[in-house]
Structure formats: C-alpha cells, structure tokens
Design a protein around this motif. Structure first.
Motif, mmCIF file in Angstrom:
data_model
loop_
_atom_site.group_PDB
_atom_site.id
_atom_site.type_symbol
_atom_site.label_atom_id
_atom_site.label_comp_id
_atom_site.label_asym_id
_atom_site.label_seq_id
_atom_site.Cartn_x
_atom_site.Cartn_y
_atom_site.Cartn_z
ATOM 1 N N LYS A 80 0.849 -1.188 0.000
ATOM 2 C CA LYS A 80 0.000 0.000 0.000
ATOM 3 C C LYS A 80 0.889 1.244 0.000
ATOM 4 C CE LYS A 80 -3.497 -2.580 2.611
ATOM 5 N NZ LYS A 80 -4.315 -2.947 1.452
ATOM 6 N N THR A 81 0.282 2.401 -0.270
ATOM 7 C CA THR A 81 1.061 3.637 -0.390
ATOM 8 C C THR A 81 0.384 4.779 0.345
ATOM 9 O OG1 THR A 81 1.823 2.948 -2.590
ATOM 10 C CG2 THR A 81 2.124 5.250 -1.997
ATOM 11 N N GLU A 92 -5.636 1.173 -2.936
ATOM 12 C CA GLU A 92 -4.700 0.963 -1.834
ATOM 13 C C GLU A 92 -3.776 2.165 -1.635
ATOM 14 O OE1 GLU A 92 -4.187 -3.882 -1.913
ATOM 15 O OE2 GLU A 92 -2.883 -2.694 -3.214
ATOM 16 N N ILE A 93 -4.156 3.291 -2.246
ATOM 17 C CA ILE A 93 -3.392 4.536 -2.099
ATOM 18 C C ILE A 93 -4.121 5.450 -1.122
ATOM 19 C CG2 ILE A 93 -2.528 6.595 -3.276
ATOM 20 C CD1 ILE A 93 -2.373 4.883 -5.846
ATOM 21 N N TRP A 94 -3.375 6.016 -0.182
ATOM 22 C CA TRP A 94 -3.921 6.948 0.809
ATOM 23 C C TRP A 94 -3.198 8.283 0.676
ATOM 24 C CZ3 TRP A 94 -7.672 5.309 4.456
ATOM 25 C CH2 TRP A 94 -7.974 3.948 4.391
ATOM 26 N N GLU A 148 -7.778 -2.405 7.649
ATOM 27 C CA GLU A 148 -7.980 -3.288 6.505
ATOM 28 C C GLU A 148 -6.974 -4.442 6.474
ATOM 29 O OE1 GLU A 148 -7.794 -0.909 3.006
ATOM 30 O OE2 GLU A 148 -9.498 0.359 3.561
ATOM 31 N N ALA A 170 0.131 -5.170 6.611
ATOM 32 C CA ALA A 170 0.490 -4.493 5.354
ATOM 33 C C ALA A 170 1.895 -3.896 5.404
ATOM 34 C CB ALA A 170 -0.528 -3.398 5.056
ATOM 35 N N ILE A 179 -5.061 2.113 7.495
ATOM 36 C CA ILE A 179 -4.617 0.920 6.770
ATOM 37 C C ILE A 179 -4.705 -0.313 7.668
ATOM 38 C CG2 ILE A 179 -2.575 -0.184 5.730
ATOM 39 C CD1 ILE A 179 -1.815 2.642 4.683
ATOM 40 N N HIS A 205 -10.117 7.652 1.492
ATOM 41 C CA HIS A 205 -8.656 7.527 1.546
ATOM 42 C C HIS A 205 -7.954 8.874 1.448
ATOM 43 C CE1 HIS A 205 -8.200 2.963 0.513
ATOM 44 N NE2 HIS A 205 -9.185 3.199 1.365
ATOM 45 N N VAL A 262 3.877 -0.693 3.725
ATOM 46 C CA VAL A 262 3.399 0.594 3.205
ATOM 47 C C VAL A 262 4.576 1.460 2.757
ATOM 48 C CG1 VAL A 262 2.010 2.639 3.696
ATOM 49 C CG2 VAL A 262 1.483 0.467 4.855
ATOM 50 N N SER A 310 1.039 0.099 -5.954
ATOM 51 C CA SER A 310 -0.219 -0.232 -5.291
ATOM 52 C C SER A 310 -1.388 -0.112 -6.265
ATOM 53 C CB SER A 310 -0.482 0.723 -4.111
ATOM 54 O OG SER A 310 0.621 0.812 -3.256
#
Length: 449
Positions: free
Chosen positions: A2-3, A50-52, A102, A106, A99, A78, A108, A46
């Motif tokens: 994830k990012t 899955e990007i924040w 979920e 993860a 994150i 997000h 990140v 990602s």
C-alpha cells in the motif's frame, strides 16, 4: 503493498509561485503537478484503492480534483484532511491507523508529494520489502554535491539489502556538508517503507502519547497532538532503522536553485518561461510578459500578477524568511494567488481597493457555491458566458449572457452552473470589508464550515 502520499506542505521557498492555498505540489510542471506525478508513482506499487493521501482541509478539493484529472479511483475515504498541520509523524500515524483496519500486516510505502524521483526508484523500493518486515526502512540518495538544504544519513553496518542507520544529521553548513559527502553519507530522501506492525510497535515504545491517540479506530483530537517529524520522533531513537541507497535521480525541488538544476537550459544557460532573456545562468518565470535581463548574472526572477521576486541564485533558501516577514504583517500575498482555486471552480481578482473588489468567477458545469451571506459587502453579478442559476432569499431565477443581478448584504444567496459549459461571471463587491472570512455558510456540498 500500500502507499501513503504526504500532501500537506506549503513550499514557502518557492514563493511567489507557491502560496498557502496553492502550494508547489499542485503547481503544473510540464502538464502535470508533482502531486500527480507522485500518484502515478504510487500506482506502480499499489492498486488505486490501496493509495492513501494525507493533506489538510484547505487542499482537500485540490487533491480530489487532481486525482480525478488523472482518472484514478482513489476513494474519498482515503483522502485524509488534517484540521491543522502536525508534521510528518502524526500524518503517517493517521494513515497507518486506517490501513491497519484493513490489513494489520500491510507493508506501506510513504512518499512526499513534492519531489522528483527517477523511474529506477520504483523497483528498488519494491525490492526492499523483505527488509521492512523487521525494520523501519528509509531511503538515501548518493549526494552529487555538498548540499546545505538536505538532511543526511550516516550508514552503519551493512547487510544484504542496505545498512543499519548510524546517525541522522540535520541540514549542515557548507563545510560540514562537504565532510559528510567525503565520508559517504546519504541525502535523506523522506521516502519510507514501513510495516504496520513494526511501525506501531516502535511508536508505542518511543511516542506513547501518539501511539495511544491512534490506537483505536476513531480520529483523535488533532489539536491536542504533538507536532513532530517521523525522523526526530521515531527514526532517530529507534534501534530498528535501516537505510537503502537509491541509485536514481532525486530532487526535492525545494528552491528555485533546485528548479534551475532540473529544468532544460537554453543556449545562454537560462531556465524558465520568460519570452525574452539576455543574461546568463538565471531562472526566470514571467509567463505572458517580455522580460529583458542585461548585464546581470546568477539571478532568480519570478514575476506573478501580484508579486515580483528577484534574488541571487545562491540565496534561494532565504525566500522562506521573506515569506515569514509577510506573514507577520498578515499579508494575504503569502496565502493566495490572484487566481484562487475552489472545489466548485475558481475566481481571479482583477482589481481591488479598500472599498471595492472586482473578480472573474468561473463555476464548473454542475457545480454550485455554498448558500451564504455577507455582513459587510454587497455584490453585483454579470454573466459573461454560460447560464447562471441564482438563489436570493429562497427565490431562484436563471441569468444568461449579458444579464445581471444585485445581491444586497445580509441576503442569503447562491450561485450555480446548471449548464454543460463553464459559467463565467464578473462579480463587483462593494463594502467596508471585503476579505474572504466575511462568509456565513448555511449549506455546502463540500463540507466547508
């Protein structure tokens, strides 16, 4: 993987291009902003969902609009908007908290939104993933010069994918920076690779207050959080930090001198968008104007509609000090351009004085301003193009090109574009006080108070 993208900076050293309400990460460079380039980088690591993004309230709509311009499906949930900036550690902790809901296992990647980074970095960051299961991983760049505007990392013991971090060093003077380069220190890129579990283990150990604030599923009271960077608050005290050298181009574009390094030079050593130059080794930005420079050398010249900056190219780090002096005077020139972006469109100040202000207001198709009133000013609206739907004290009417209306102070009013082309309106404000905080909002589609 994830990012997280950190997009809350202001970029005072690039004033007057960068302003508080439109900072450097959102300024278009060769067609796309640095923020958009960072989103493209994140997408290579990602999925879009899955990007924040962590930003602040005043930039939430800029983030959303620029993501939409890319056509990316990053969810609204997000986009995390801080009520006030608290530096990088709380910002990262908030995104990591979300994150963890979920995927508590993860890995990140964390990127600043205002840096340039070569394509080769993506595979190098991805290859460091095994290291991130047990370490807080940061990435260092091999220096090309003894730069005084960057922090440094001293590598320690080597292992398979990188080095143990021996020390973090703050921005040095020129002599110290030269010594760091000779000793093999790395520039601190501000890019990280973190596992959710390791991050919160170390956060609990070294920042128990922040750890407690982000231990639950609810948003903490942001005003009560400490303002602290991830470097100072977590990486420096932790014994589980590794650095991986990045073999790629990198620049934080923090100053006009940095822009000069990365942009294309003309035959006389100049960089910029001015229409006429006659000098050497200058950075010039004056779109739409003819600028002549004769008999001068090593200058930065930035001319905007409401501000002109001229400084020696060796002094660009000091632009932030100039901005600080303007802020002490409460001068809006540090906050806004003449053109100000809003979630519904934009407005451009054409003329202003103590008793009047003239704006060109552009409303995007299907968008509308908040239902609002002003205590200290009245407004005249003239439609230049498109169709305006105007609400005055509960009554609605349509205005077409050439038609106008008068909005008396104290009247609830709203402007909407019901059409399929942009709505252009000339707004003339008259009154004893004309600043933007004379707005009482009753309804707003964008969640503004």
């Amino acid at each position: 993987m994830k990012t997280i993208i950190l997009a809350g900076g202001v970029g005072t050293r690039l004033w007057p291009l960068s302003r508080e309400y439109f900072p450097k990460q959102f300024i278009p460079l060769d067609g796309k902003s640095l923020f958009q380039k960072t989103c493209e980088r994140a997408k290579k690591l990602s999925k879009e969902v899955e990007i924040w993004v962590v930003t602040n309230e005043i930039h939430r709509y800029l983030v959303r609009n620029q993501i939409d311009d890319l056509g990316y499906a990053i969810p609204d949930s997000h986009i995390l908007a801080e009520s006030e900036g608290k530096n990088t550690l709380p910002a990262i902790a908030w995104a990591m908290q979300q994150i963890r809901k979920e995927d508590k296992n993860a890995i990140v990647a964390v990127f600043p939104s205002d840096h340039l980074l070569g394509e080769a970095a993506i595979s190098q960051i991805s290859d460091a993933e095994p290291l991130a299961h047990e370490h807080l991983v940061t990435f260092g760049v091999t220096p090309t010069s003894p730069h005084t505007g960057y922090g440094y990392i001293k590598p320690g013991e080597a292992f398979a994918q990188g080095f143990v971090v021996d020390q973090f060093k703050e921005k040095p003077d020129e002599k110290t920076a030269a010594g760091y380069v000779k000793k093999g220190y790395l520039w601190n890129s501000g890019i990280f690779l973190l596992s959710v579990s390791t991050f919160f283990e170390e956060l609990k150990k070294y920042q128990p207050g922040l750890s407690a604030a982000f231990s639950g599923r609810k948003m903490p009271e942001y005003a009560k959080l400490d303002s602290i960077s991830i470097d100072y608050g977590l990486l420096e005290p932790s014994k589980r930090v590794a650095v991986v050298p990045l073999d790629t181009d990198w620049n934080d574009l923090g100053t006009f001198a940095a822009l000069y390094e990365v942009e294309a030079h003309d035959g006389e050593g100049n960089v910029g968008t001015a229409e006429y130059l006659s000098a050497r080794d200058n950075y010039v930005h004056a779109p739409g104007k003819h600028v002549g420079l004769i008999g001068v050398d090593n200058l930065v010249v930035v001319d905007t509609a409401d501000a002109l900056l001229i400084c020696d190219n060796r002094c660009t780090e000091q632009v932030k000090d100039l901005v600080g002096r303007f802020k002490k005077q409460n001068d809006p020139v540090t906050r806004f351009h003449r053109q100000v972006h809003r979630p519904w469109g934009s407005y451009t100040v054409l003329e202003d004085s103590d008793s009047h202000k003239i704006k060109r207001v552009t409303v995007k198709p299907g968008q509308k301003l908040s239902l609002q009133l002003h205590h200290h000013r009245s407004e005249h609206w003239v439609v230049v193009s498109g169709t305006a739907e105007v609400e005055l004290n509960g009554e609605t009417k349509l205005l077409r090109q050439g038609e106008s209306t008068f909005v008396r102070s104290g009247i609830r009013h709203r402007l909407k574009n019901p059409g399929v082309i942009p709505l252009e309106v000339i707004e003339v404000q008259l009154g004893e006080y004309l600043e933007e905080d004379d707005i009482v909002r009753f309804e707003d589609d964008y969640g503004r108070k």
